[in-house]
Motif scaffolding. Structure first.
Motif, PDB file in Angstrom:
ATOM      1  N   GLU A 116      -4.269  -6.792 -57.226  1.00 37.03           N
ATOM      2  CA  GLU A 116      -3.488  -8.025 -57.284  1.00 37.03           C
ATOM      3  C   GLU A 116      -4.054  -9.030 -56.297  1.00 37.03           C
ATOM      4  O   GLU A 116      -4.418  -8.691 -55.168  1.00 37.03           O
ATOM      5  N   LEU A 117      -4.128 -10.281 -56.718  1.00 33.53           N
ATOM      6  CA  LEU A 117      -4.725 -11.329 -55.907  1.00 33.53           C
ATOM      7  C   LEU A 117      -3.944 -11.573 -54.625  1.00 33.53           C
ATOM      8  O   LEU A 117      -4.529 -11.751 -53.543  1.00 33.53           O
ATOM      9  N   GLY A 118      -2.629 -11.542 -54.713  1.00 38.52           N
ATOM     10  CA  GLY A 118      -1.825 -11.815 -53.519  1.00 38.52           C
ATOM     11  C   GLY A 118      -2.036 -10.767 -52.443  1.00 38.52           C
ATOM     12  O   GLY A 118      -2.169 -11.087 -51.254  1.00 38.52           O
ATOM     13  N   GLU A 119      -2.083  -9.505 -52.834  1.00 36.57           N
ATOM     14  CA  GLU A 119      -2.258  -8.452 -51.834  1.00 36.57           C
ATOM     15  C   GLU A 119      -3.669  -8.445 -51.251  1.00 36.57           C
ATOM     16  O   GLU A 119      -3.875  -8.010 -50.125  1.00 36.57           O
ATOM     17  N   ARG A 120      -4.667  -8.888 -52.022  1.00 33.29           N
ATOM     18  CA  ARG A 120      -6.032  -8.921 -51.489  1.00 33.29           C
ATOM     19  C   ARG A 120      -6.262 -10.124 -50.601  1.00 33.29           C
ATOM     20  O   ARG A 120      -7.004 -10.052 -49.624  1.00 33.29           O
ATOM     21  N   VAL A 121      -5.598 -11.249 -50.912  1.00 36.65           N
ATOM     22  CA  VAL A 121      -5.819 -12.465 -50.136  1.00 36.65           C
ATOM     23  C   VAL A 121      -4.978 -12.491 -48.871  1.00 36.65           C
ATOM     24  O   VAL A 121      -5.372 -13.067 -47.849  1.00 36.65           O
ATOM     25  N   SER A 122      -3.827 -11.850 -48.921  1.00 39.84           N
ATOM     26  CA  SER A 122      -2.918 -11.923 -47.780  1.00 39.84           C
ATOM     27  C   SER A 122      -3.546 -11.406 -46.482  1.00 39.84           C
ATOM     28  O   SER A 122      -3.451 -12.066 -45.447  1.00 39.84           O
ATOM     29  N   PRO A 123      -4.216 -10.226 -46.456  1.00 38.66           N
ATOM     30  CA  PRO A 123      -4.844  -9.800 -45.196  1.00 38.66           C
ATOM     31  C   PRO A 123      -5.920 -10.767 -44.723  1.00 38.66           C
ATOM     32  O   PRO A 123      -6.062 -11.018 -43.510  1.00 38.66           O
ATOM     33  N   PHE A 124      -6.663 -11.338 -45.675  1.00 36.09           N
ATOM     34  CA  PHE A 124      -7.702 -12.282 -45.278  1.00 36.09           C
ATOM     35  C   PHE A 124      -7.094 -13.520 -44.625  1.00 36.09           C
ATOM     36  O   PHE A 124      -7.596 -14.022 -43.624  1.00 36.09           O
ATOM     37  N   LEU A 125      -5.997 -13.996 -45.209  1.00 32.45           N
ATOM     38  CA  LEU A 125      -5.348 -15.161 -44.622  1.00 32.45           C
ATOM     39  C   LEU A 125      -4.786 -14.856 -43.249  1.00 32.45           C
ATOM     40  O   LEU A 125      -4.813 -15.697 -42.343  1.00 32.45           O
ATOM     41  N   GLN A 126      -4.271 -13.640 -43.091  1.00 32.12           N
ATOM     42  CA  GLN A 126      -3.755 -13.255 -41.779  1.00 32.12           C
ATOM     43  C   GLN A 126      -4.878 -13.229 -40.742  1.00 32.12           C
ATOM     44  O   GLN A 126      -4.715 -13.701 -39.609  1.00 32.12           O
ATOM     45  N   GLN A 127      -6.028 -12.676 -41.125  1.00 29.92           N
ATOM     46  CA  GLN A 127      -7.153 -12.654 -40.180  1.00 29.92           C
ATOM     47  C   GLN A 127      -7.649 -14.060 -39.869  1.00 29.92           C
ATOM     48  O   GLN A 127      -7.981 -14.364 -38.719  1.00 29.92           O
ATOM     49  N   LEU A 128      -7.680 -14.909 -40.907  1.00 28.85           N
ATOM     50  CA  LEU A 128      -8.123 -16.284 -40.677  1.00 28.85           C
ATOM     51  C   LEU A 128      -7.153 -17.026 -39.769  1.00 28.85           C
ATOM     52  O   LEU A 128      -7.570 -17.791 -38.880  1.00 28.85           O
ATOM     53  N   THR A 129      -5.880 -16.781 -39.955  1.00 27.20           N
ATOM     54  CA  THR A 129      -4.886 -17.420 -39.094  1.00 27.20           C
ATOM     55  C   THR A 129      -5.012 -16.951 -37.658  1.00 27.20           C
ATOM     56  O   THR A 129      -4.915 -17.746 -36.707  1.00 27.20           O
ATOM     57  N   LEU A 131      -7.744 -15.843 -36.269  1.00 31.98           N
ATOM     58  CA  LEU A 131      -8.964 -16.420 -35.704  1.00 31.98           C
ATOM     59  C   LEU A 131      -8.747 -17.874 -35.309  1.00 31.98           C
ATOM     60  O   LEU A 131      -9.218 -18.315 -34.253  1.00 31.98           O
ATOM     61  N   TRP A 132      -8.030 -18.621 -36.140  1.00 31.22           N
ATOM     62  CA  TRP A 132      -7.768 -20.025 -35.808  1.00 31.22           C
ATOM     63  C   TRP A 132      -6.916 -20.140 -34.559  1.00 31.22           C
ATOM     64  O   TRP A 132      -7.165 -20.996 -33.705  1.00 31.22           O
ATOM     65  N   GLN A 133      -5.919 -19.266 -34.437  1.00 30.08           N
ATOM     66  CA  GLN A 133      -5.073 -19.295 -33.248  1.00 30.08           C
ATOM     67  C   GLN A 133      -5.864 -18.928 -31.997  1.00 30.08           C
ATOM     68  O   GLN A 133      -5.681 -19.541 -30.934  1.00 30.08           O
ATOM     69  N   SER A 134      -6.765 -17.943 -32.149  1.00 30.92           N
ATOM     70  CA  SER A 134      -7.606 -17.571 -31.001  1.00 30.92           C
ATOM     71  C   SER A 134      -8.540 -18.706 -30.607  1.00 30.92           C
ATOM     72  O   SER A 134      -8.779 -18.944 -29.420  1.00 30.92           O
ATOM     73  N   THR A 135      -9.028 -19.440 -31.614  1.00 29.39           N
ATOM     74  CA  THR A 135      -9.903 -20.577 -31.324  1.00 29.39           C
ATOM     75  C   THR A 135      -9.147 -21.678 -30.590  1.00 29.39           C
ATOM     76  O   THR A 135      -9.664 -22.288 -29.646  1.00 29.39           O
ATOM     77  N   LEU A 136      -7.905 -21.942 -31.045  1.00 30.15           N
ATOM     78  CA  LEU A 136      -7.109 -22.951 -30.362  1.00 30.15           C
ATOM     79  C   LEU A 136      -6.792 -22.551 -28.929  1.00 30.15           C
ATOM     80  O   LEU A 136      -6.786 -23.390 -28.019  1.00 30.15           O
ATOM     81  N   ASP A 137      -6.545 -21.249 -28.722  1.00 26.35           N
ATOM     82  CA  ASP A 137      -6.229 -20.791 -27.371  1.00 26.35           C
ATOM     83  C   ASP A 137      -7.436 -20.912 -26.436  1.00 26.35           C
ATOM     84  O   ASP A 137      -7.278 -21.192 -25.237  1.00 26.35           O
ATOM     85  N   SER A 138      -8.658 -20.663 -27.000  1.00 28.92           N
ATOM     86  CA  SER A 138      -9.858 -20.704 -26.146  1.00 28.92           C
ATOM     87  C   SER A 138     -10.568 -22.049 -26.191  1.00 28.92           C
ATOM     88  O   SER A 138     -11.651 -22.183 -25.630  1.00 28.92           O
ATOM     89  N   ALA A 139      -9.978 -23.035 -26.874  1.00 29.41           N
ATOM     90  CA  ALA A 139     -10.627 -24.345 -26.982  1.00 29.41           C
ATOM     91  C   ALA A 139     -10.872 -25.004 -25.633  1.00 29.41           C
ATOM     92  O   ALA A 139     -11.964 -25.550 -25.400  1.00 29.41           O
TER      93      ALA A 139
END
Length: 461
Positions: A116-129, A131-139
């Motif tokens: 299912e597309l939702g179950e495959r994309v959801s972990p990727f989106l979580q990892q991307l989120t 990573l973005w939060q970590s980037t903002l914290d270390s900016a």
């Protein structure tokens, strides 16, 4: 079987036994290591232990987001895993965790991967989120590191911009430019090292430095000729085996030096053409410099008849050379006997000129002309090659002498050297140096903006 044959057979058997013992088995005199038995499997597993295993695995999988949907069943120590996971790597992960629980005999993995597309994309989106939060914290830290790199690079370029200071450290402007470029490179490396230390990426710094070293070696091999030519340019600019306008012969190429660049040595041939020789060839070549010593010796050969006195001819030639105004008195001109041929005696005359006031080729031509005329005027002959023809079958007319001229067999009288006759007024040709090439070089140097690494302030090698 004979006794020697029996001994040979025993020796071969002994060597075979020793070889087998040393190759595959334990060393001689050592006890083989005991073989460990596999762990015993309990056959009388009750339902309580199975329930404990299932409960333990369920609690473990519940703590993992990617394995929370896995269902566990245990019967007689055999664990059956069922359910759906998002990634196929989670299948092996669940099986590995189940196999580590005490009391598990075997693991049957019946977990399926979700499509299912939702179950495959959801972990990727979580990892991307994440990573973005970590980037903002270390900016802020990354921004500060970039500012440090920019400050170091700016400081290095500012320090390297003082061209007069760096060129003042060395009399060679090329080396001064190299020092300025070295300051820029050191400032960049220093800024990167400080930034990586601030970010705590010391391991990355080691990897980058190691990769840069390997890359530098690879680039060095690939650009070996270019680097060799560049290093030769540095050495030539420091040593300076010649100066501008010097008349040189480099590896068989003759001309006058126009300039020395960071890539090649530019000559202007005596025909007025530009000739560029790579500096790595110039650095390794044999260089003949005609300008370094203004005094240059010229020499030429003349032949006189074999019956003439060669010493008298040498005296006439030397006195003629001494009378020429472009021939130096010190060292004085001289002449020697080179060889005695079948019909002539070859003489060599030598004289020195000052290239600042006389052209070499013109002076040599004028000296040859004056010496030849003086020797001939003194009664010496410059013979041509003589060939003697022998006729075995002569006609009767020549054999009997009928009709032959009266003086046919007479030998012509040779002219003997006498007092030199007055050749009369003969204007001497001009031997003034031709400065056309020098004027062409100066005009080309003024019109061109190309660098010149030759400096008159440095001593010539």
């Amino acid at each position: 079987m004979s006794v020697p044959g029996l001994r040979a057979l025993l020796a071969a058997c002994l060597m075979l036994v020793v070889g087998l013992a040393t190759a595959g088995g334990p060393a001689w005199g050592q006890t083989p290591a005991p073989v460990q038995d596999p762990p015993a499997i309990r056959l009388d597993s009750d339902a309580g232990s199975d329930a404990a295993i299932a409960s333990r695995l369920s609690r473990i999988f519940a703590q993992l987001d990617t394995l929370s949907a896995v269902q566990v069943r245990v019967a007689e120590g055999v664990v059956t895993l069922d359910g759906v996971v998002a990634d196929r790597s989670d299948l092996d992960r669940a099986e590995a965790i189940a196999g580590r629980v005490d009391g598990v005999v075997a693991v049957r993995n019946e977990i399926g991967a979700s499509v299912e597309l939702g179950e495959r994309v959801s972990p990727f989106l979580q990892q991307l989120t994440a990573l973005w939060q970590s980037t903002l914290d270390s900016a802020p830290l990354v921004l500060l590191s970039l500012l440090i790199v920019a400050a170091c690079v700016g400081l290095g370029w500012w320090a390297a911009s003082f061209n007069r200071f760096w060129r003042g450290l060395t009399p060679n402007p090329f080396v001064g430019d190299l020092l300025a470029q070295l300051v820029r490179a050191i400032s960049l490396i220093l800024g990167i090292v400080l930034a990586l230390n601030l970010l705590g990426a010391t391991a990355l710094m080691g990897t980058v430095l190691g990769g840069a070293g390997v890359l530098g070696i690879a680039v060095g091999f690939a650009l070996r000729d270019t680097l060799e030519n560049y290093i030769s340019s540095v050495m030539l600019s420091l040593r300076q085996p010649f100066r501008a306008n010097d008349h040189v012969v480099i590896d068989g190429h003759e001309g006058k030096v126009v300039r020395l660049t960071s890539r090649a040595t530019v000559l202007m041939t005596l025909d007025g053409n530009h000739l560029r020789i790579p500096n790595m060839m110039v650095f390794r070549a044999v260089i003949l410099n005609y300008t370094r010593n203004p005094q240059r010796r010229m020499e030429f050969e003349l032949g006189v008849d074999a019956e003439d006195d060669p010493e008298a001819a040498i005296k006439v030639g030397v006195s003629t050379l001494s009378a020429l105004d472009f021939i130096l008195a010190d060292p004085a001109p001289s002449g020697v006997i080179v060889t005695v041929g079948d019909s002539n005696i070859v003489l060599k005359f030598m004289g020195w000129i000052d290239q600042a006031s006389a052209d070499f080729l013109k002076a040599r031509s004028a000296a040859i002309r004056a010496t030849k005329m003086a020797i001939e005027a003194a009664g010496f002959s410059l013979p041509e090659p003589i060939y003697r023809l022998r006729i075995d079958h002569t006609p009767d007319l020549l054999r009997t002498g009928a009709g032959a001229p009266a003086n046919a067999g007479a030998t012509p009288a040779r002219r003997r050297p006498g007092p030199p006759a007055d050749p009369g007024p003969d204007p001497a040709p001009s031997v003034r140096p031709d400065d056309h090439i020098d004027r062409t070089i100066e005009a080309e140097r003024r019109a061109s903006q190309e660098e010149n690494l030759l400096s008159a302030k440095r001593p010539i090698e």
